[in-house]
Design a protein around this motif. Structure first.
Motif, short mmCIF file in Angstrom:
data_model
loop_
_atom_site.label_atom_id
_atom_site.label_comp_id
_atom_site.label_asym_id
_atom_site.label_seq_id
_atom_site.Cartn_x
_atom_site.Cartn_y
_atom_site.Cartn_z
N ARG A 85 0.71 -1.07 0.03
CA ARG A 85 0.03 -0.12 -0.03
C ARG A 85 0.98 1.50 0.02
NH1 ARG A 85 -2.96 -2.74 4.06
NH2 ARG A 85 -4.86 -3.98 3.16
N LEU A 86 1.77 1.37 0.65
CA LEU A 86 2.71 2.62 0.95
C LEU A 86 3.52 2.55 -0.41
CD1 LEU A 86 4.20 2.29 4.53
CD2 LEU A 86 2.50 3.83 3.69
N THR A 87 3.98 1.67 -0.99
CA THR A 87 4.48 1.67 -2.31
C THR A 87 3.74 2.26 -3.40
OG1 THR A 87 6.31 -0.29 -1.63
CG2 THR A 87 5.82 0.41 -3.95
N ALA A 88 2.34 1.80 -3.25
CA ALA A 88 1.12 2.25 -4.45
C ALA A 88 1.34 3.64 -4.25
CB ALA A 88 0.00 1.62 -4.10
N ASN A 89 1.31 4.41 -2.86
CA ASN A 89 1.12 5.80 -2.38
C ASN A 89 2.61 6.38 -2.66
OD1 ASN A 89 -1.53 6.36 -1.58
ND2 ASN A 89 -1.03 4.40 -0.64
N HIS B 283 -6.04 6.36 -1.87
CA HIS B 283 -6.64 7.77 -1.12
C HIS B 283 -6.31 7.70 0.29
CE1 HIS B 283 -7.50 9.06 -5.29
NE2 HIS B 283 -8.30 7.83 -5.19
N GLN B 284 -6.46 6.73 0.96
CA GLN B 284 -6.47 6.71 2.43
C GLN B 284 -5.12 6.97 2.95
OE1 GLN B 284 -6.98 2.66 4.15
NE2 GLN B 284 -6.23 3.29 6.07
N HIS B 285 -3.85 6.43 2.35
CA HIS B 285 -2.79 6.85 2.91
C HIS B 285 -2.26 8.23 2.27
CE1 HIS B 285 -1.58 2.93 4.61
NE2 HIS B 285 -2.19 2.40 3.59
N ARG B 286 -2.64 8.59 1.18
CA ARG B 286 -2.60 9.92 0.81
C ARG B 286 -3.00 10.99 1.81
NH1 ARG B 286 -3.48 9.83 -5.56
NH2 ARG B 286 -1.71 8.80 -6.15
#
Length: 104
Positions: free
Chosen positions: A38-42, A96-99
């Motif tokens: 997830r962090l990489t996707a962000n 979007h959540q991590h952003r």
């Protein structure tokens, strides 16, 4: 069509390598591996991911090398993210959540 089984180290009984069953459906990733994905996707780098999750850079890289990429069959980080979206492991809300968290 015949599938050949892959091996992963000695079996618990010590009788040689244990077969890994063929993957059915989406590959299984641990909660920590999904966090890294997830962090990489962000847009997080491995170093930023390590800092964010309180891990060493070596742990993050090992998760990529021995956990995430092989389980997804990915050639690199970008390919892994794309495959995770295709398999339903990541959704648009994960990005979007991590952003939103990083902006706060």
């Amino acid at each position: 069509m015949t599938r050949t089984s892959r091996t992963a180290g000695p079996s618990p009984a010590g009788g040689g390598p244990a077969a890994i069953p063929p993957t059915v459906g989406a590959p299984h990733l641990s909660p920590r591996q999904l966090d890294i994905l997830r962090l990489t996707a962000n847009g997080y780098t491995d170093q930023a991911t390590a800092r964010r999750l309180g891990l060493s850079i070596h742990t993050v890289r090992d998760q990529w090398r021995w956990g995430i990429r092989p389980r997804l069959g990915a050639a690199n980080h970008s390919h892994a993210v794309a495959l995770a979206f295709s398999a339903g492991l990541l959704t648009e809300s994960d990005v979007h959540q991590h952003r939103q968290e990083s902006a706060a």
